[in-house]
Design an enzyme around this catalytic site. Structure first.
Site, PDB file in Angstrom:
ATOM      1  N   GLU A 202      -0.932   3.666   8.542  1.00 63.19           N
ATOM      2  CA  GLU A 202      -2.244   3.724   7.874  1.00 63.19           C
ATOM      3  C   GLU A 202      -2.533   2.458   7.084  1.00 63.19           C
ATOM      4  O   GLU A 202      -3.158   2.496   6.018  1.00 63.19           O
ATOM      5  CB  GLU A 202      -2.339   4.984   7.006  1.00 63.19           C
ATOM      6  CG  GLU A 202      -2.128   6.265   7.806  1.00 63.19           C
ATOM      7  CD  GLU A 202      -2.241   7.536   6.985  1.00 63.19           C
ATOM      8  OE1 GLU A 202      -2.857   7.494   5.892  1.00 63.19           O
ATOM      9  OE2 GLU A 202      -1.711   8.574   7.441  1.00 63.19           O
TER      10      GLU A 202
ATOM     11  N   GLU B  68      -0.107  11.849  13.454  1.00 63.03           N
ATOM     12  CA  GLU B  68      -0.336  12.845  12.413  1.00 63.03           C
ATOM     13  C   GLU B  68      -1.688  13.503  12.650  1.00 63.03           C
ATOM     14  O   GLU B  68      -2.682  12.819  12.917  1.00 63.03           O
ATOM     15  CB  GLU B  68      -0.347  12.219  11.015  1.00 63.03           C
ATOM     16  CG  GLU B  68       0.959  11.608  10.564  1.00 63.03           C
ATOM     17  CD  GLU B  68       0.877  11.043   9.149  1.00 63.03           C
ATOM     18  OE1 GLU B  68      -0.031  11.464   8.388  1.00 63.03           O
ATOM     19  OE2 GLU B  68       1.700  10.177   8.814  1.00 63.03           O
TER      20      GLU B  68
END
Length: 481
Positions: A298, A406
């Site tokens: 991320e 995820e």
């Protein structure tokens, strides 16, 4: 107690040219008698196959010393990717992330109040569906509010380096053991780690019980690393966030973290943290367990709010962070059991921006993926778009296996029943408690038990476990020499 080394018999060869395990069954052994096949229970690995010629060739380009087990896992995913690009739907490994520190120490975590025990959400999938995940990822970080790194019981990786029997650090031992249990199968009669009862007595007075998954190889494993900012005096999730790190107030801090030339104090603190994760990964390497390693994810989050301390930095500095990590783990520490995964967050502007400039380079990355928290099955991003397709298509140019690293939601659900056909990710991992206790995104729907079961029962779902569990694969086929 540590995991014992296991003796293995090296016989047999694969009758197929690649290590792909079909959804229905694994490749058959050429010329093998029934007695040569891996035992379904009792803790014996049985026959370990020879690695087919050429398996993991792309991984070998990155790391010429890559272990046979890592090459087998990589080739397994690469074959799924190749099949998908050929217009087929060869299968998606259904995965589950485990927030071990929350399962063990946070009584408010999950679908009931109380201590869950590490692996609760691994076993929860089987409680609902009768099948286990085919992939399990644990998170060595971020710690649970302690002042320094530590471990639970004395292990080879503590060796006077990290405090043992430390409060709130037993979870790191437990999650390492969970990864071993998934790759090797648990319980194993010859493994004394958990005694004859399947329960381990820990030096802090607690006990650990790893979920039974059939006693034979039960899936593949991974590890992420929510690292508190280098030099953080407290190891906890809030110290992973950018807003609580020096990056929030000092625009030059991150550049000092990656300044390997001058070996700044910030750089040395980074290496100290990397040595902690390396010690645990080495323990797994010593037991011949390959790990999909997913650091510094991320990175393309916007701003310094809820992003991590490595997020939103200058792309060149982020790439330097990745190279430092890679070089330390692979070259300095000699860890050749790793498959590296690069996973930006969904890049629709909320929460992430286009990630392409952050890509470290093919020589440092094996898998590409996304952490998708931007939309939901009910409200996919983009009018008329198939849920997650924007990210699936966007990663195609890298020509590497693509993973949903995820997600709060399971892939097959009442709103999007054809996700795995329209976007056949090689791997789809559900985040922690969201499997059953609701999603955190305001637009997201909760996973119903029916949706979880539909995902695990999907024709192309690749699930885990052995023996009593209805695994769609023979995971022992990935145990090679």
């Amino acid at each position: 107690m540590g995991l014992p080394r296991l003796s293995r018999t090296w016989t047999g060869a694969l009758s197929c040219t690649v290590l792909v395990l079909t959804v229905a069954a694994a490749c058959a052994l050429e010329g093998a008698s029934p007695g040569d096949r891996p035992a379904a229970s009792g803790g014996q690995l049985g026959t370990v196959r020879a690695l087919p010629p050429g398996a993991g060739a792309d991984l070998l380009k990155r790391d010429p010393k890559a272990s046979p087990q890592a090459r087998a896992v990589y080739q397994f995913l690469a074959d799924l990717e190749q099949g998908a690009r050929a217009g087929k739907t060869p299968g998606t490994v259904i995965g589950q992330h485990i927030e071990a520190q929350n399962e063990l120490y946070n009584v408010d975590y999950g679908d009931y109040e109380g201590i869950k025990g590490v692996g609760y959400y691994y076993k929860k999938a089987a409680d609902i569906t009768g099948k286990l995940p085919g992939f399990v990822e644990t998170d060595l970080g971020p710690g649970y509010g302690q002042s320094s790194w530590g471990v639970g019981d004395p292990r080879t990786y503590s060796a006077g380096k990290w405090p043992t029997c430390s409060s709130k650090w037993q979870y790191t031992d437990d999650e390492v053991d969970l990864l071993a249990a998934v790759w090797l199968g648990h319980p194993r009669a010859q493994d004394g780690t958990y005694g004859t009862s399947g329960t381990q007595q820990n030096c802090d007075g607690s006990t650990t019980t790893i979920p039974d998954n059939g006693g034979a190889p039960a899936g593949i494993v991974g590890m992420s690393f929510h690292e508190p900012y280098p030099g953080s005096p407290v190891k906890s999730f809030d110290r992973v966030l950018c807003r609580n790190s020096p990056a929030a107030t000092d625009p030059n801090w991150f550049s000092r973290v990656v300044d390997a030339t001058h070996r700044t104090p910030e750089y040395q603190a980074l290496v100290q943290d990397l040595s902690y994760v390396a010690d645990h990964l080495q323990y797994l390497a010593e037991h011949d367990i390959p790990v999909i390693f997913r650091p510094y994810h991320e990175m393309n989050s916007t701003g310094c709010g809820d992003g991590f301390w490595w997020s939103g930095q200058k792309p060149a500095d982020y790439q330097a962070l990745w190279r430092i990590t890679y070089d330390y783990l692979v070259k300095t520490r000699g860890l050749h059991n790793l498959v590296f995964a690069w996973t930006p967050v969904s890049w629709d502007g909320a929460p992430g921006v286009d990630p392409w400039n952050y890509y470290p380079g093919d020589q440092y990355v094996d898998l590409v993926g996304v952490d998708d928290y931007s939309g939901s099955p009910a409200h996919p991003i983009g009018t008329g778009e198939v849920w997650t397709k924007r990210y699936y298509d966007g990663l195609a140019a890298y020509k590497k296996p693509r993973i949903m690293a995820e997600s709060f939601a399971v892939p097959v659900n009442s709103r999007q029943p054809d996700t795995l056909q329209r976007t056949p990710w090689t791997l789809w991992t559900v985040w922690g408690q969201s499997l059953t206790s609701g999603n955190l995104h305001p637009d997201a729907i909760s996973n119903s038990n029916a949706d979880v079961k539909a995902s695990y029962d999907a024709p192309t779902a690749i699930t885990g476990g052995a023996a009593a569990y209805s695994s769609s694969t023979d995971w022992s086929s990935l145990h090679v020499r």
